[in-house]
Design an enzyme around this catalytic site. Structure first.
Site, PDB file in Angstrom:
ATOM      1  N   ASP A  84       0.776   5.889   7.684  1.00 13.64           N
ATOM      2  CA  ASP A  84       2.157   6.403   7.113  1.00 13.64           C
ATOM      3  C   ASP A  84       3.380   5.673   8.083  1.00 13.64           C
ATOM      4  O   ASP A  84       3.402   6.288   8.925  1.00 13.64           O
ATOM      5  CB  ASP A  84       2.210   7.704   6.812  1.00 13.64           C
ATOM      6  CG  ASP A  84       3.585   8.272   6.105  1.00 13.64           C
ATOM      7  OD1 ASP A  84       4.531   7.311   6.098  1.00 13.64           O
ATOM      8  OD2 ASP A  84       3.378   9.293   5.517  1.00 13.64           O
ATOM      9  N   ASP A 110       9.513   3.017   0.059  1.00 14.94           N
ATOM     10  CA  ASP A 110      11.161   3.284   0.236  1.00 14.94           C
ATOM     11  C   ASP A 110      11.275   4.627  -0.204  1.00 14.94           C
ATOM     12  O   ASP A 110      12.151   5.261   0.674  1.00 14.94           O
ATOM     13  CB  ASP A 110      11.816   2.383  -1.129  1.00 14.94           C
ATOM     14  CG  ASP A 110      13.354   2.313  -0.897  1.00 14.94           C
ATOM     15  OD1 ASP A 110      13.951   2.839   0.122  1.00 14.94           O
ATOM     16  OD2 ASP A 110      13.682   1.724  -2.038  1.00 14.94           O
ATOM     17  N   GLY A 156       3.114  -3.789  -3.274  1.00 16.76           N
ATOM     18  CA  GLY A 156       2.714  -2.746  -3.974  1.00 16.76           C
ATOM     19  C   GLY A 156       3.667  -2.972  -5.258  1.00 16.76           C
ATOM     20  O   GLY A 156       2.923  -3.911  -6.142  1.00 16.76           O
ATOM     21  N   ILE A 157       4.727  -2.179  -5.616  1.00 20.13           N
ATOM     22  CA  ILE A 157       5.382  -2.428  -6.916  1.00 20.13           C
ATOM     23  C   ILE A 157       5.688  -3.866  -7.318  1.00 20.13           C
ATOM     24  O   ILE A 157       5.597  -4.432  -8.313  1.00 20.13           O
ATOM     25  CB  ILE A 157       6.416  -1.712  -7.104  1.00 20.13           C
ATOM     26  CG1 ILE A 157       6.029   0.098  -6.877  1.00 20.13           C
ATOM     27  CG2 ILE A 157       7.376  -1.487  -8.396  1.00 20.13           C
ATOM     28  CD1 ILE A 157       7.214   0.881  -6.434  1.00 20.13           C
TER      29      ILE A 157
HETATM   30  N1  AR6 Z   1       3.728   4.100   4.724  1.00 19.29           N
HETATM   31  C1  AR6 Z   1       3.333   2.664   4.779  1.00 19.29           C
HETATM   32  N2  AR6 Z   1       3.119   1.952   3.848  1.00 19.29           N
HETATM   33  C2  AR6 Z   1       3.452   2.647   2.374  1.00 19.29           C
HETATM   34  C3  AR6 Z   1       3.739   4.122   2.319  1.00 19.29           C
HETATM   35  C4  AR6 Z   1       4.059   4.750   3.734  1.00 19.29           C
HETATM   36  N3  AR6 Z   1       4.378   5.865   3.619  1.00 19.29           N
HETATM   37  N4  AR6 Z   1       3.812   4.266   1.193  1.00 19.29           N
HETATM   38  C5  AR6 Z   1       3.570   3.116   0.260  1.00 19.29           C
HETATM   39  N5  AR6 Z   1       3.178   2.006   1.209  1.00 19.29           N
HETATM   40  P1  AR6 Z   1       5.960  -0.735  -2.213  1.00 19.29           P
HETATM   41  P2  AR6 Z   1       7.322  -3.089  -2.774  1.00 19.29           P
HETATM   42  C6  AR6 Z   1       2.677   0.789   0.852  1.00 19.29           C
HETATM   43  O1  AR6 Z   1       5.727  -0.500  -3.650  1.00 19.29           O
HETATM   44  O2  AR6 Z   1       6.002  -3.963  -3.345  1.00 19.29           O
HETATM   45  C7  AR6 Z   1      10.481   0.479  -4.441  1.00 19.29           C
HETATM   46  O3  AR6 Z   1      10.678   1.277  -5.588  1.00 19.29           O
HETATM   47  C8  AR6 Z   1       2.111   0.487  -0.395  1.00 19.29           C
HETATM   48  O4  AR6 Z   1       0.895   1.063  -0.531  1.00 19.29           O
HETATM   49  O5  AR6 Z   1       6.407   0.466  -1.537  1.00 19.29           O
HETATM   50  O6  AR6 Z   1       8.062  -4.177  -1.842  1.00 19.29           O
HETATM   51  C9  AR6 Z   1      11.697  -0.266  -3.799  1.00 19.29           C
HETATM   52  O7  AR6 Z   1      12.745   0.450  -4.131  1.00 19.29           O
HETATM   53  C10 AR6 Z   1       2.144  -1.032  -0.361  1.00 19.29           C
HETATM   54  O8  AR6 Z   1       1.160  -1.749   0.348  1.00 19.29           O
HETATM   55  O9  AR6 Z   1       7.053  -2.023  -2.026  1.00 19.29           O
HETATM   56  C11 AR6 Z   1      11.479  -1.376  -4.675  1.00 19.29           C
HETATM   57  O10 AR6 Z   1      12.340  -1.277  -5.944  1.00 19.29           O
HETATM   58  C12 AR6 Z   1       3.337  -1.268   0.316  1.00 19.29           C
HETATM   59  O11 AR6 Z   1       3.818  -0.170   1.048  1.00 19.29           O
HETATM   60  C13 AR6 Z   1      10.220  -1.685  -4.799  1.00 19.29           C
HETATM   61  O12 AR6 Z   1       9.646  -0.441  -4.867  1.00 19.29           O
HETATM   62  C14 AR6 Z   1       4.541  -1.789  -0.270  1.00 19.29           C
HETATM   63  O13 AR6 Z   1       4.805  -1.202  -1.595  1.00 19.29           O
HETATM   64  C15 AR6 Z   1       9.631  -2.554  -3.908  1.00 19.29           C
HETATM   65  O14 AR6 Z   1       8.119  -2.825  -4.034  1.00 19.29           O
END
Ligand code: AR6
Length: 176
Positions: free
Chosen positions: A16, A41, A125-126
């Site tokens: 995390d 985020d 992710g998203i």
């Molecule tokens: N620590 C580390 N990695 C994490 C954590 C954590 N606590 N939580 C999730 N991940 P994403 P994106 C991972 O969706 O694709 C938001 O709404 C997750 O499993 O967080 O860049 C923003 O506001 C994945 O592998 O980011 C934007 O609108 C990685 O972090 C949008 O999502 C990135 O997933 C950005 O989407």
């Protein structure tokens, strides 16, 4: 797993990103409005407290690939870099924007004379970036910085799931 390139240690851990007490700068996978969101985020804003969204929104909007830096408030770090990763598509600009996120974050950390920075898997992710491609771009961008590193001594990729950890550590071990 970890590798050293020049003076820079590059490592992958599963975990995390809000719990990296030994790291100076953590990077947020944000959106262009820097207003908070889901995924990493949301986790970063919850851990930092309400001051972070005020500080980040004051610097918005940013474009995909750009990054800004704020204080870290209640997080155990000194700084947060907010990157807007690209939404995945086959547009040729998209991999360049993802690499730019890493490059710009590293430059901001160097400006603050930070010794260490931790990244999540931006856009993986998203925003839908395929994990193998996202890992290869991330690891290459950090490796490209290694021989030019000034204050930075450690770059940590903090990967939330086993699957993302496997993709990023695979990319790091394949680096020539
Ligand atoms: N620590 C580390 N990695 C994490 C954590 C954590 N606590 N939580 C999730 N991940 P994403 P994106 C991972 O969706 O694709 C938001 O709404 C997750 O499993 O967080 O860049 C923003 O506001 C994945 O592998 O980011 C934007 O609108 C990685 O972090 C949008 O999502 C990135 O997933 C950005 O989407």
């Amino acid at each position: 797993m970890q590798r050293q390139i020049g003076e820079l240690v590059i490592e992958c851990v599963q975990g995390d990103i809000t719990r990296q007490d030994d790291i100076d700068v953590i990077v947020n996978a944000a959106n262009k409005q820097l207003q908070g969101g889901g995924g990493v985020d949301g986790a970063i804003h919850r851990a930092a407290g309400p001051e972070l969204v005020k500080a980040s929104k004051a610097l918005a909007p940013i474009e995909a690939g750009e990054a800004v830096i704020t204080e870290a408030f209640d997080l155990p770090n000194n700084w947060v870099v907010h990157c807007a990763g690209p939404v995945y598509s086959h547009n040729a600009e998209v991999p360049k924007q993802l690499a730019a996120c890493y490059r710009n974050a590293l430059a901001l950390a160097e400006d603050k004379q930070a010794a260490s920075i931790a990244f999540p898997a931006i856009s993986a992710g998203i925003y839908g970036y395929p994990l193998d491609k996202a890992g290869a771009i991330a690891v290459q961008a950090v490796s490209d910085h290694a021989l030019a590193a000034l204050s930075l001594q450690r770059v940590r990729f903090v990967l939330f799931s086993e699957e993302v950890y496997a993709a990023f550590s695979g990319a790091l071990s394949e680096l020539s």
